[in-house]
Write an enzyme that holds these catalytic residues in place. Structure first.
Site, PDB file in Angstrom:
ATOM      1  CB  CYS A   1       9.688  -1.157 -13.695  1.00 31.34           C
ATOM      2  SG  CYS A   1       8.781  -1.990 -12.706  1.00 31.34           S
TER       3      CYS A   1
ATOM      4  CG  HIS B   1      11.286   0.985  -9.160  1.00 35.68           C
ATOM      5  ND1 HIS B   1      10.827   2.060  -9.371  1.00 35.68           N
ATOM      6  CD2 HIS B   1      10.537   0.121  -9.087  1.00 35.68           C
ATOM      7  CE1 HIS B   1       9.099   1.109 -10.513  1.00 35.68           C
ATOM      8  NE2 HIS B   1       9.885   0.203 -10.331  1.00 35.68           N
TER       9      HIS B   1
ATOM     10  CD  GLU C   1      12.187   4.577  -9.224  1.00 34.84           C
ATOM     11  OE1 GLU C   1      13.809   4.504  -9.600  1.00 34.84           O
ATOM     12  OE2 GLU C   1      11.320   4.162  -9.651  1.00 34.84           O
TER      13      GLU C   1
HETATM   14  N1  GLN Z   1       3.831  -3.692 -14.755  1.00 41.37           N
HETATM   15  C1  GLN Z   1       4.717  -3.931 -14.738  1.00 41.37           C
HETATM   16  C2  GLN Z   1       5.383  -5.191 -14.389  1.00 41.37           C
HETATM   17  O1  GLN Z   1       4.408  -5.847 -13.348  1.00 41.37           O
HETATM   18  C3  GLN Z   1       6.295  -2.804 -14.592  1.00 41.37           C
HETATM   19  C4  GLN Z   1       5.393  -2.233 -13.206  1.00 41.37           C
HETATM   20  C5  GLN Z   1       6.583  -1.045 -12.975  1.00 41.37           C
HETATM   21  O2  GLN Z   1       6.744  -0.518 -13.469  1.00 41.37           O
HETATM   22  N2  GLN Z   1       6.429  -1.318 -11.386  1.00 41.37           N
HETATM   23  O3  GLN Z   1       6.332  -5.881 -14.303  1.00 41.37           O
END
Ligand code: GLN
Length: 531
Positions: free
Chosen positions: A381, A508, A510
């Site tokens: 992310c 994600h 995970e």
């Molecule tokens: N801050 C980033 C976004 O909103 C990544 C979010 C995250 O790592 N879950 O796109």
């Protein structure tokens, strides 16, 4: 069979591992062929943990249907392999919100709205999963917090009422702590007695007690607890410290926790299930000795903040027959001068998710170092976004490249805000959340890792995205976009194929790694790190 309900409460102190016990009970009942679900009720007022700082409650876990939840749901999924939903995570805030919305609609026909019965009825409705669709043999409900907290009183009242209403179809399990006093050389059961008394004062008699302890409790000790607390001796089980949380279900099974639950309900106990795959996993875990060192570059210096990533790495390590050593590296402290030193000895690096600008420059420096030194790197992310920014600054030579999250006016907005996010002003529950499809590019490293799967589905939690205007430039320079959302053309995965393992995912992975099914990307990453 009527649905049976198991309520799990905790006493004496927090952090006893109620989530692990709940997940273990789920696992054991599942092994006996029952269809189960596990839900978490949290007494705090936030509508969901989405807006909570990870320092408060650890990581925010995301369900496939896009609910931001407590990290215990991660344990539930990893232990049992079931997919939880938005119905499995409830807070006081959510309960009040539904009641207040109903009141505003006029549904209460002029009645005075009170904690009892309106709030407790709403809690009961959700504990029984009325209207939630699916039917289960067992619904396991874990209540967060510790007995005696002001906030948890309505939940206790709801359990008391349900218990009366459900009769034998309900079982109460209470988890407490038995401290060992070094100076006296003694284990103390008094806090447990007090905690049970407190529960009884709310009209709840626990059926089963699970005692967390750092030292083995002998039968006399258990007998003492049983007689003071009106519980059968076979219903007093102990949860000693174990080398791994994944040993807990078999330890509970050995002591007959699942059998005790079935007896309380009046279901024939039958044979103890063998749980072969679980034991195979535990054997692998015990036998893995070769250490592999992976650095977690992130800004939250707290074990629980990256819980699912840590567990996914551990699980992948075990299935790769290695012992994963995870080293937290605070991205705020990483500089160009010390990066080589900070990442020294790391066989792989994970660049962690996150929000806001604190610590991002350190992540970018780490991404540059691992790219140029060909150290296996997994960006998740925000971590993926940092890989993309690093590549733009140092390979595409856009020195000011950034995400508009960090710099709203950047000329080279390689990470941009998603179109549908532009008009959103409310913070809670408004990100791109939950599982979305992603098409993999045939022949890519990622596609290979996914066992040549064409279409995958992974969970998201973000507002910003890769800016497709730059896609051609990236690809020409060696960073490929190898996973695309077919509906919105969003770039979900980037990789540098010529590196040993340099992959970033906007999603994600995970969140969907489980004990019996470790995630393919973590498997492939750890495999490369260990080579
Ligand atoms: N801050 C980033 C976004 O909103 C990544 C979010 C995250 O790592 N879950 O796109």
């Amino acid at each position: 069979m009527d649905t049976k309900y198991i309520f799990i409460t905790g006493g004496v102190v927090s952090s006893l591992g109620k989530g692990i016990i709940s997940a273990s009970i789920g696992k054991l009942l599942q092994a006996r062929g029952y269809k189960i679900t596990i839900q978490k009720f949290d007494p705090y007022i936030n509508i969901d943990p989405g807006t909570l700082n990870p320092y408060e409650h650890g990581e925010c876990y995301v369900t496939a249907d896009g609910m931001e939840t407590d990290l215990d749901l991660g344990h539930y999924e990893r232990f049992t392999g079931i997919e939880t939903t938005r119905n499995n995570s409830v807070t006081t805030g959510r309960i009040y919100l539904s009641v207040i919305e109903r009141e505003r609609r006029g549904d209460y026909l002029g009645k005075t709205i009170q904690v009892v019965p309106h709030i407790t009825d709403e809690i009961k409705r959700r504990m029984l999963r009325e209207g939630a669709g699916e039917a289960y043999d067992f619904v396991i409900t874990e209540v967060g917090g510790t007995i005696g907290d002001i906030e948890s009183a309505p939940f206790m009242e709801a359990i008391r009422q349900l218990r009366y209403q459900l009769g034998r179809n309900a079982v109460c399990v209470h988890l407490t702590y038995v401290p060992y006093l070094k100076a006296a050389g003694e284990l103390k059961t008094k806090p447990t007695q007090h905690s049970v008394k407190e529960l009884q004062s709310m009209g709840i008699q626990p059926d089963i007690l699970v005692l967390r302890t750092e030292q083995h409790l002998d039968d006399n000790m258990r007998m003492k607890v049983a007689s003071f607390c009106n519980v059968d001796l076979e219903c007093v089980v102990q949860s000693e410290d174990l080398p791994s949380i994944y040993e807990v279900p078999v330890n509970m099974q050995r002591q007959g926790l699942d059998a005790a639950i079935l007896r309380k309900i009046g279901i024939p106990v039958g044979e103890t299930p063998a749980m072969k795959p679980w034991h195979t996993f535990l054997d692998k875990q015990r036998n893995a000795t070769r250490e592999v060192h992976v650095g977690l570059v992130g800004k939250y210096d707290l074990q629980d903040a990256y819980k699912s990533i840590r567990e996914s790495l551990n699980l992948a390590g075990i299935y790769n027959d290695v012992k994963l050593k995870i080293h937290f590296i605070n991205s705020e402290e990483v500089t160009k001068e010390n990066v080589a030193d900070k990442l020294k000895g790391m066989q792989g690096v994970v660049i962690c998710p996150g929000f806001g600008s604190r610590g991002i420059e350190g992540k970018i420096i780490a991404a540059e170092y691992t790219r140029t030194n060909d150290i296996p790197t997994f960006g998740i992310c925000l971590g993926m976004q940092m890989m993309v920014i690093e590549f733009a600054r140092n390979v595409l030579c856009y020195k000011d490249a950034n995400s508009v999250e960090m710099d709203a006016d950047t000329k080279h907005n390689v990470i941009d805000i998603m179109e549908e996010q532009k008009s959103i002003t409310q913070m809670g529950g408004t990100m791109r959340l939950g599982a979305y499809d992603c098409e993999l590019v045939e022949g890519s490293r990622t596609w290979e890792a996914y066992d040549e799967e064409k279409l995958i589905r992974e969970r998201h939690r973000h507002r910003y995205e890769f800016n497709n205007e730059y896609q051609k430039e990236y690809e020409a320079a060696g960073m490929k976009c190898v996973g695309i959302n077919p509906d919105a053309q969003l770039v979900e995965i980037v990789e540098i194929p010529e590196k040993r393992w340099y992959i970033g995912t906007q999603f994600h992975p995970e969140y969907s790694s489980t004990v019996l099914h470790p995630h393919p990307l973590f498997m492939s990453f750890v495999k490369t790190c260990s080579e």
